[in-house]
Design a protein around this motif. Structure first.
Motif, PDB file in Angstrom:
ATOM      1  N   VAL A 118      28.617 -39.764 -65.450  1.00 29.64           N
ATOM      2  CA  VAL A 118      28.911 -38.932 -65.058  1.00 29.64           C
ATOM      3  C   VAL A 118      26.858 -38.963 -63.608  1.00 29.64           C
ATOM      4  O   VAL A 118      26.403 -38.073 -63.889  1.00 29.64           O
ATOM      5  N   PRO A 119      26.819 -39.843 -62.896  1.00 24.75           N
ATOM      6  CA  PRO A 119      26.267 -39.768 -62.694  1.00 24.75           C
ATOM      7  C   PRO A 119      24.873 -38.251 -61.579  1.00 24.75           C
ATOM      8  O   PRO A 119      24.155 -37.938 -61.833  1.00 24.75           O
ATOM      9  N   ASP A 120      26.307 -38.239 -61.210  1.00 24.02           N
ATOM     10  CA  ASP A 120      26.084 -36.506 -59.765  1.00 24.02           C
ATOM     11  C   ASP A 120      26.162 -35.356 -60.492  1.00 24.02           C
ATOM     12  O   ASP A 120      24.702 -34.644 -60.144  1.00 24.02           O
ATOM     13  N   GLU A 121      26.818 -35.769 -61.850  1.00 28.70           N
ATOM     14  CA  GLU A 121      26.413 -33.971 -62.439  1.00 28.70           C
ATOM     15  C   GLU A 121      25.356 -33.941 -62.712  1.00 28.70           C
ATOM     16  O   GLU A 121      24.316 -33.388 -63.292  1.00 28.70           O
ATOM     17  N   PHE A 122      24.852 -35.357 -63.928  1.00 24.31           N
ATOM     18  CA  PHE A 122      23.827 -35.445 -64.763  1.00 24.31           C
ATOM     19  C   PHE A 122      22.770 -35.505 -63.750  1.00 24.31           C
ATOM     20  O   PHE A 122      21.686 -35.069 -64.188  1.00 24.31           O
ATOM     21  N   GLU A 123      22.692 -35.866 -62.908  1.00 24.01           N
ATOM     22  CA  GLU A 123      22.028 -35.748 -61.455  1.00 24.01           C
ATOM     23  C   GLU A 123      21.416 -33.888 -61.610  1.00 24.01           C
ATOM     24  O   GLU A 123      20.104 -33.723 -61.226  1.00 24.01           O
ATOM     25  N   ARG A 124      22.225 -33.189 -61.244  1.00 22.11           N
ATOM     26  CA  ARG A 124      22.120 -32.039 -61.034  1.00 22.11           C
ATOM     27  C   ARG A 124      21.916 -31.401 -62.376  1.00 22.11           C
ATOM     28  O   ARG A 124      21.215 -30.527 -62.244  1.00 22.11           O
ATOM     29  N   VAL A 125      21.437 -31.781 -63.860  1.00 23.74           N
ATOM     30  CA  VAL A 125      21.393 -31.269 -64.636  1.00 23.74           C
ATOM     31  C   VAL A 125      20.001 -31.706 -64.888  1.00 23.74           C
ATOM     32  O   VAL A 125      18.987 -30.942 -65.000  1.00 23.74           O
ATOM     33  N   MET A 126      19.526 -32.615 -64.199  1.00 26.89           N
ATOM     34  CA  MET A 126      18.254 -33.267 -64.065  1.00 26.89           C
ATOM     35  C   MET A 126      17.143 -32.345 -62.372  1.00 26.89           C
ATOM     36  O   MET A 126      16.365 -31.734 -63.535  1.00 26.89           O
ATOM     37  N   VAL A 127      17.826 -32.167 -62.361  1.00 26.18           N
ATOM     38  CA  VAL A 127      17.365 -30.962 -61.018  1.00 26.18           C
ATOM     39  C   VAL A 127      17.343 -29.829 -61.053  1.00 26.18           C
ATOM     40  O   VAL A 127      16.323 -28.879 -61.591  1.00 26.18           O
ATOM     41  N   GLY A 128      18.000 -29.251 -61.959  1.00 23.58           N
ATOM     42  CA  GLY A 128      18.585 -27.630 -62.982  1.00 23.58           C
ATOM     43  C   GLY A 128      17.693 -28.360 -64.062  1.00 23.58           C
ATOM     44  O   GLY A 128      16.825 -26.727 -63.624  1.00 23.58           O
ATOM     45  N   ILE A 135       9.679 -22.368 -63.275  1.00 24.64           N
ATOM     46  CA  ILE A 135       9.978 -21.281 -63.280  1.00 24.64           C
ATOM     47  C   ILE A 135       9.632 -20.497 -64.984  1.00 24.64           C
ATOM     48  O   ILE A 135       9.364 -19.079 -64.821  1.00 24.64           O
ATOM     49  N   ARG A 136      10.025 -21.146 -66.310  1.00 23.71           N
ATOM     50  CA  ARG A 136      10.101 -20.755 -67.480  1.00 23.71           C
ATOM     51  C   ARG A 136       8.385 -20.185 -67.658  1.00 23.71           C
ATOM     52  O   ARG A 136       7.390 -20.794 -66.885  1.00 23.71           O
ATOM     53  N   ARG A 137       8.030 -19.350 -68.433  1.00 22.05           N
ATOM     54  CA  ARG A 137       6.917 -18.796 -68.910  1.00 22.05           C
ATOM     55  C   ARG A 137       6.020 -20.053 -69.770  1.00 22.05           C
ATOM     56  O   ARG A 137       7.029 -20.947 -70.696  1.00 22.05           O
ATOM     57  N   HIS A 138       5.324 -20.681 -69.524  1.00 20.19           N
ATOM     58  CA  HIS A 138       4.377 -21.472 -70.440  1.00 20.19           C
ATOM     59  C   HIS A 138       3.889 -21.079 -71.376  1.00 20.19           C
ATOM     60  O   HIS A 138       3.281 -19.768 -71.874  1.00 20.19           O
ATOM     61  N   SER A 139       4.544 -21.143 -72.380  1.00 22.85           N
ATOM     62  CA  SER A 139       3.486 -21.172 -74.319  1.00 22.85           C
ATOM     63  C   SER A 139       2.541 -21.357 -74.314  1.00 22.85           C
ATOM     64  O   SER A 139       2.432 -22.506 -74.902  1.00 22.85           O
ATOM     65  N   HIS A 140       1.298 -20.831 -74.587  1.00 22.60           N
ATOM     66  CA  HIS A 140       0.252 -21.390 -75.075  1.00 22.60           C
ATOM     67  C   HIS A 140      -0.150 -21.082 -76.636  1.00 22.60           C
ATOM     68  O   HIS A 140      -1.319 -21.287 -76.699  1.00 22.60           O
TER      69      HIS A 140
END
Length: 184
Positions: A118-128, A135-140
């Protein structure tokens, strides 16, 4: 009344078990053809149960994910809505795994998505995923570090999700082929 031993559930759970790749003497194509025929026949009566078990199998029997991906693809030829529902449910499970921070479930969902063609859906997941990681907080915290990168600064270290994402990116850029001599 109990179901017969060759029920669709048993076939789905045991697909590939007697194949030569697992030390048996049966061609895997026979298993796939048999399971496909039975599932297609049972879709009308057990659609939701089939989807639920197929997703559970993909998560709990990850070494059989290629078999489940092929089954979904074959069924897609006859019933696109069934496969759309599998993809949608897999994407939901993937999103839930991200929100929970369940790295194993993230990995398994990604693996199953790649087997579904499912290349379109998979690409959408990769972008997501890329958006989420940006945006996630990096854990140090050193406890979340996968490898010692040699850097003295804790800010230089990657946590598990960042390392996993980098490895997925490498695989993506190499046509999803892993170099067996190089640990990913």
């Amino acid at each position: 009344m109990p179901e017969p031993m060759n029920s669709w559930r048993t076939l789905l759970l045991r697909i590939g078990d007697k194949c030569t790749e697992y030390g048996g003497s049966v061609d895997y194509r026979e298993h796939i053809d048999t399971c496909y025929s039975v599932l297609l026949r049972e879709l009308e009566h057990s659609r939701d149960d089939i989807i639920e078990l197929l997703l559970q199998c993909a998560e709990q029997l990850p070494h059989k994910i290629p078999f489940y991906g092929v089954l979904a693809g074959l069924i897609n030829l006859e019933n696109e809505d069934f496969t759309k529902e599998i993809v949608a449910n897999t994407l939901t499970k993937f999103q839930d795994a991200i929100e929970e921070g369940s790295c194993d479930r993230i990995r398994l969902s990604m693996r199953f998505l790649t087997c579904l063609q499912v290349p379109d859906e998979f690409e959408r997941v990769m972008v997501g995923v890329q958006s989420y990681l940006s945006i996630r907080r990096h854990s140090h915290d050193i406890l979340f570090s996968v490898f010692d990168t040699g850097g003295d600064n804790a800010l230089d270290r990657k946590d598990f999700l960042e390392d996993l994402w980098d490895r997925i990116q490498v695989l993506s850029h190499h046509g999803w082929k892993a170099d067996s001599g190089n640990a990913l």
